[in-house]
Structure formats: C-alpha cells, structure tokens
Design a protein around this motif. Structure first.
Motif, PDB file in Angstrom:
ATOM      1  N   VAL A  90       0.816  -1.211   0.000  1.00 16.72           N
ATOM      2  CA  VAL A  90       0.000   0.000   0.000  1.00 16.72           C
ATOM      3  C   VAL A  90       0.855   1.269   0.000  1.00 16.72           C
ATOM      4  O   VAL A  90       0.316   2.370   0.006  1.00 16.72           O
ATOM      5  CB  VAL A  90      -0.975   0.017   1.199  1.00 16.72           C
ATOM      6  CG1 VAL A  90      -1.999  -1.087   1.061  1.00 16.72           C
ATOM      7  CG2 VAL A  90      -0.215  -0.086   2.520  1.00 16.72           C
ATOM      8  N   ASN A  91       2.177   1.099  -0.009  1.00 19.50           N
ATOM      9  CA  ASN A  91       3.065   2.252  -0.141  1.00 19.50           C
ATOM     10  C   ASN A  91       3.642   2.371  -1.549  1.00 19.50           C
ATOM     11  O   ASN A  91       4.440   3.261  -1.818  1.00 19.50           O
ATOM     12  CB  ASN A  91       4.203   2.151   0.888  1.00 19.50           C
ATOM     13  CG  ASN A  91       3.676   2.251   2.305  1.00 19.50           C
ATOM     14  OD1 ASN A  91       2.964   3.197   2.647  1.00 19.50           O
ATOM     15  ND2 ASN A  91       3.992   1.265   3.133  1.00 19.50           N
ATOM     16  N   ASP A  92       3.237   1.464  -2.439  1.00 24.18           N
ATOM     17  CA  ASP A  92       3.697   1.474  -3.831  1.00 24.18           C
ATOM     18  C   ASP A  92       2.546   1.961  -4.704  1.00 24.18           C
ATOM     19  O   ASP A  92       1.539   1.272  -4.870  1.00 24.18           O
ATOM     20  CB  ASP A  92       4.130   0.057  -4.231  1.00 24.18           C
ATOM     21  CG  ASP A  92       4.674   0.001  -5.655  1.00 24.18           C
ATOM     22  OD1 ASP A  92       4.374   0.906  -6.468  1.00 24.18           O
ATOM     23  OD2 ASP A  92       5.390  -0.975  -5.952  1.00 24.18           O
ATOM     24  N   LEU A  93       2.703   3.145  -5.282  1.00 23.72           N
ATOM     25  CA  LEU A  93       1.614   3.751  -6.055  1.00 23.72           C
ATOM     26  C   LEU A  93       1.248   2.922  -7.278  1.00 23.72           C
ATOM     27  O   LEU A  93       0.077   2.867  -7.669  1.00 23.72           O
ATOM     28  CB  LEU A  93       2.019   5.169  -6.477  1.00 23.72           C
ATOM     29  CG  LEU A  93       0.890   6.153  -6.763  1.00 23.72           C
ATOM     30  CD1 LEU A  93      -0.091   6.250  -5.597  1.00 23.72           C
ATOM     31  CD2 LEU A  93       1.469   7.535  -7.067  1.00 23.72           C
ATOM     32  N   THR A  94       2.214   2.246  -7.894  1.00 23.11           N
ATOM     33  CA  THR A  94       1.895   1.430  -9.073  1.00 23.11           C
ATOM     34  C   THR A  94       1.002   0.243  -8.680  1.00 23.11           C
ATOM     35  O   THR A  94       0.181  -0.211  -9.479  1.00 23.11           O
ATOM     36  CB  THR A  94       3.170   0.905  -9.756  1.00 23.11           C
ATOM     37  OG1 THR A  94       3.880   0.042  -8.858  1.00 23.11           O
ATOM     38  CG2 THR A  94       4.061   2.047 -10.198  1.00 23.11           C
TER      39      THR A  94
END
Length: 200
Positions: A43-47
């Motif tokens: 949930v910290n990876d925008l992709t």
C-alpha cells in the motif's frame, strides 16, 4: 478494554483481518481507533495501488451523506456482550478528471469510504495511514467497484488530498503527474473485477 474488530470488505485481493491496536489520536474532539490490516499489495507502492484499484480519479467531495454500519460482531467487554459494526462513510462527489477508468463527470454520485464514526459515537475508526474525506476538498481517489456497481474507497493511501482546486492546476500538480505515471506502469493485480454503475 480489549476490543477486536473483524473487518470484511468486498475486496477480493485484500486480506482485511483488522483489529484495534489501542492507539487513540485526537480528531474533531473524538479519539481515533486505528485499524491495522494485512494487504495483498504494497500500500506504499503507487503502481500497486493504481493497479489494484478499478478506478482512479480526481474528485471534489461535495457532501458527507451518512454513516452506514456493516458486518456486526459480538464482543465481550467488562460490562458484558456488545455488538459492534464497521463504519462506512458515504460521501457525495463530483468527478473532475479520470486517471484510470471512465466515470461520469459533471454529475454528483455517492461513494463509500471504509471508516467513520463508531456506532456508539465515541470514536472515529480508521485504518493506519488513512483519513476521512473532507467536504469541499479535492482528492485523487483509488476506488473499487462492488458487485452492485457502487464504489468503495478503502485502506491506507487510497485517497490523496490536493491543494489545488481548478482542473488546470490539478492536472499540472506533482501529485497528479505521479498518479498518471503510476498508471502507465501499473502493477495490475489478478482478481475478479466489477464495473461501476457510474461508468461512461
């Protein structure tokens, strides 16, 4: 008092066993009960956030409609049994721009956000790194279409508040460009997907 909450959301790729960790933070004169969850994406990876969502869009929050309570469970307290439910806050929104998917613009419709005022009105229940939407503000929102065609916003980093309020400035903002870039490089998760009733 130890309180356990089981959160069941209609997100096939998210594992949402949630529990209160006892951390309270002041917010609008109510303490905030933070929920921790286990997710199938980073949930910290925008992709991954963009790839997992069905729709990503810019919207103005025009109204806070109501709070709904779902998935009731009975818990034991020092005063006996008590039924608690998960709050979901319903907002009216107006889509300004679509980043992923094609939702109707120039028309208000409702979305549901996981979290809100607890049923006993004594606290605000939210995931860690998440916040309730504020009326009058603009956000980039990652939403999940539900089987009934409604849209659900849920989990950490599922919405990002913007400081700009005009479309021309929003699409030129750093935040907007980051989401557009993430969409180009989205890490699309394999799960059953549904279509929003607000899709063009």
């Amino acid at each position: 008092m130890k309180k356990m909450l089981i959160v069941l959301l209609l997100l096939p790729t998210l594992i949402l066993g949630a529990c209160s960790n006892g951390i309270d933070v002041s917010m609008n004169d109510l303490p905030v009960t933070k929920l921790s969850g286990s997710f199938s994406i980073d949930v910290n990876d925008l992709t991954q956030i963009v790839g997992d969502a069905d729709y990503v869009f810019v919207a103005e929050i025009t109204d806070e409609v109501e709070t709904l309570y779902k998935d009731p469970v009975t818990i034991e307290t020092k005063n006996g049994s008590k039924e608690v439910s998960d709050p979901y806050t319903k907002y009216s929104i107006m889509v300004v721009d679509n980043i992923k998917g094609k939702l109707k613009g120039n028309k208000k419709f409702d979305i549901l956000k996981a979290g809100g005022i607890s049923q006993d009105q004594e606290s605000i229940v939210l995931y860690e790194d998440d916040e309730l939407l504020q009326v009058g503000k603009y956000y980039i929102i990652a939403a999940y279409a539900q089987p009934d065609g409604s849209l659900l916003v849920s989990g950490p980093n599922s919405s990002s508040v913007l400081t700009e309020t005009s479309k021309s400035k929003i699409v030129s903002s750093k935040e907007y460009k980051e989401y557009k870039e993430a969409f180009k490089n989205e890490f699309k998760s394999d799960r059953k997907r549904f279509k929003s009733s607000q899709e063009i």
